[in-house]
Design an enzyme around this catalytic site. Structure first.
Site, PDB file in Angstrom:
ATOM      1  N   LYS A 153       0.827  -1.218   0.000  1.00  0.00           N
ATOM      2  CA  LYS A 153       0.000   0.000   0.000  1.00  0.00           C
ATOM      3  C   LYS A 153       0.859   1.265   0.000  1.00  0.00           C
ATOM      4  O   LYS A 153       2.030   1.252   0.364  1.00  0.00           O
ATOM      5  CB  LYS A 153      -0.991  -0.035   1.168  1.00  0.00           C
ATOM      6  CG  LYS A 153      -2.127  -1.005   0.848  1.00  0.00           C
ATOM      7  CD  LYS A 153      -3.333  -0.835   1.688  1.00  0.00           C
ATOM      8  CE  LYS A 153      -4.424  -1.773   1.172  1.00  0.00           C
ATOM      9  NZ  LYS A 153      -5.413  -2.097   2.159  1.00  0.00           N
ATOM     10  N   ARG A 176      -3.929 -10.213   4.228  1.00  0.00           N
ATOM     11  CA  ARG A 176      -4.268 -10.132   2.796  1.00  0.00           C
ATOM     12  C   ARG A 176      -3.037  -9.617   2.057  1.00  0.00           C
ATOM     13  O   ARG A 176      -2.626  -8.471   2.263  1.00  0.00           O
ATOM     14  CB  ARG A 176      -5.467  -9.205   2.609  1.00  0.00           C
ATOM     15  CG  ARG A 176      -5.992  -9.149   1.201  1.00  0.00           C
ATOM     16  CD  ARG A 176      -7.231  -8.262   1.100  1.00  0.00           C
ATOM     17  NE  ARG A 176      -7.749  -8.245  -0.256  1.00  0.00           N
ATOM     18  CZ  ARG A 176      -7.301  -7.439  -1.216  1.00  0.00           C
ATOM     19  NH1 ARG A 176      -6.333  -6.600  -0.975  1.00  0.00           N
ATOM     20  NH2 ARG A 176      -7.829  -7.496  -2.435  1.00  0.00           N
TER      21      ARG A 176
HETATM   22  C1  9MG Z   1     -10.209  -5.474  -1.347  1.00  0.00           C
HETATM   23  N1  9MG Z   1      -9.244  -4.905  -0.429  1.00  0.00           N
HETATM   24  C2  9MG Z   1      -8.238  -4.037  -0.729  1.00  0.00           C
HETATM   25  N2  9MG Z   1      -7.544  -3.724   0.391  1.00  0.00           N
HETATM   26  C3  9MG Z   1      -8.117  -4.421   1.402  1.00  0.00           C
HETATM   27  C4  9MG Z   1      -7.875  -4.526   2.777  1.00  0.00           C
HETATM   28  O1  9MG Z   1      -6.919  -3.834   3.372  1.00  0.00           O
HETATM   29  N3  9MG Z   1      -8.655  -5.325   3.505  1.00  0.00           N
HETATM   30  C5  9MG Z   1      -9.671  -6.027   2.937  1.00  0.00           C
HETATM   31  N4  9MG Z   1     -10.424  -6.803   3.737  1.00  0.00           N
HETATM   32  N5  9MG Z   1      -9.957  -5.970   1.622  1.00  0.00           N
HETATM   33  C6  9MG Z   1      -9.190  -5.168   0.888  1.00  0.00           C
END
Ligand code: 9MG
Length: 355
Positions: A297, A332
């Site tokens: 990110k 994730r």
């Molecule tokens: C779809 N998506 C993109 N970033 C995310 C994040 O940080 N958490 C979750 N649950 N979905 C995300």
């Protein structure tokens, strides 16, 4: 003791054998029933902007009789049920499969069915317990996608994943997409709007029996990074997630089917993201498993001039470790193999064995 809402932020973590020994001696308590223990807490009392914080050791805390404090403490320590059938006693990785032309890191790479299916299979081989299939980018500045286009992107991929050993998650804000995905074998509804975008999504989640990930976001993807603002980001995100959990439970979704996510990068400045990171352990007071999505990110960009998302992988590993060290259970990530190695080495080092 309390004349305001109680939040508990567990601190002073111990792992494995040291954790068990300290718990046996009454010096520590388990974090979410797991193999990590905490020896002290920051007790935060009050509301955002008006809160006061106090430090307590676990033995001092154990003597406190305040019912609000005891019920928050119970939520922090109680073991978590398996999520979507997955045992959470060790970190579980959710591999990202963006079937989109415009996602920030891998947009356009896997927007053909075959490529996306192959990528999901590779992530599974690398150790992903979950693959998260998304047909709409929610990166900052992105536009919404109409339901038919989103369905046309994700459904063939879900069909292609029949028989996979990974749990399939559908990353969508739309009830119709989640419903079709459930029919095609998805087990998790990952909604970055926590069911606030589509008025039908809560009912679909309840009726399909999908496990759900509730994520916090401030604003819509298109404009969320324009001017994010909070009085107290940590307590406000906590209160939001707590209210969304209550709404889900009232709609018939059992707490054991819910995971919560503070939504790093979704309507947050660097300071907001870092405050949330430092307070991951406070979110165990929600009583549900925690999912953290930090992978590649924007907020990692400034640490080492990582303009290209792929160059943010070392920072992403560090972020996963920072969250795992506070007991987060689900991660994730884009690079499953690398994160698995990073978390594996961290766990072996703090546990003192290849556990
Ligand atoms: C779809 N998506 C993109 N970033 C995310 C994040 O940080 N958490 C979750 N649950 N979905 C995300």
């Amino acid at each position: 003791m309390s004349d305001g809402k109680i939040y508990l932020r567990p601190l002073g973590f111990l792992y494995g054998p040291q954790a068990y020994a300290a718990m046996e001696d009454g010096l520590a308590l388990p974090l979410a029933g797991g193999t990590t223990a905490f020896t002290s807490v920051e007790l935060i009392e009050g509301a955002p902007k008006k809160s006061k914080a106090y430090m307590f050791s676990v033995p001092a805390l154990s003597e406190a009789g305040d019912p609000d404090l005891r019920s928050r403490l119970n939520l922090v320590v109680q073991p978590r049920s398996p999520f979507a059938g997955l045992d959470l006693s060790r970190p579980a990785l959710m591999g990202i499969v963006n079937v989109t032309p415009d996602s920030f890191s891998d947009g356009g790479l896997y927007d053909e069915t075959e490529g996306a299916v192959a990528h999901a299979a590779e992530l599974t081989k690398d150790g992903a317990a979950i693959v998260d299939i998304g047909g709409e980018s929610t990166r900052p500045g992105s536009d919404t996608v109409v339901v038919d286009d989103e369905l046309a992107r994700v459904l063939p991929v879900l069909q292609g994943l029949k028989g996979t050993s990974a749990v399939i998650s559908i990353d969508t804000r739309k009830a119709e997409v989640a419903k079709a995905a459930a029919k095609a074998g998805a087990k998790i509804f990952n909604d970055v709007s926590a069911f606030t975008y589509d008025p039908d999504s809560l009912q679909v989640a309840a009726e399909t029996g999908l496990d759900v990930v509730l994520m916090h976001a401030q604003g819509e993807p298109k404009t969320m990074q324009d001017n994010p603002s909070y009085d107290d980001v940590v307590l406000e995100v906590f209160d939001y997630l707590e209210a969304r959990i209550e709404t889900c439970v009232a709609a018939g979704i059992a707490p054991s089917r819910i995971a919560a996510d503070p939504g790093l990068g979704f309507g947050k400045t660097l300071e907001h993201n870092l405050a949330l990171f430092a307070n991951v352990s406070l979110f165990h007071g929600l009583g549900v498993p925690l999912l953290i999505g930090a992978s590649r990110k924007q907020f990692i960009r400034g640490f080492g001039q990582a303009a290209e998302p792929k160059a943010r992988e070392p920072g992403s590993y560090a972020a996963a470790i920072a969250a795992a060290s506070q007991g987060a259970q689900l991660f994730r990530v884009h690079d499953v193999a690398g994160t698995r190695q990073a978390l594996g080495v961290w766990r072996a080092a703090v546990f003192g064995s290849e556990n």
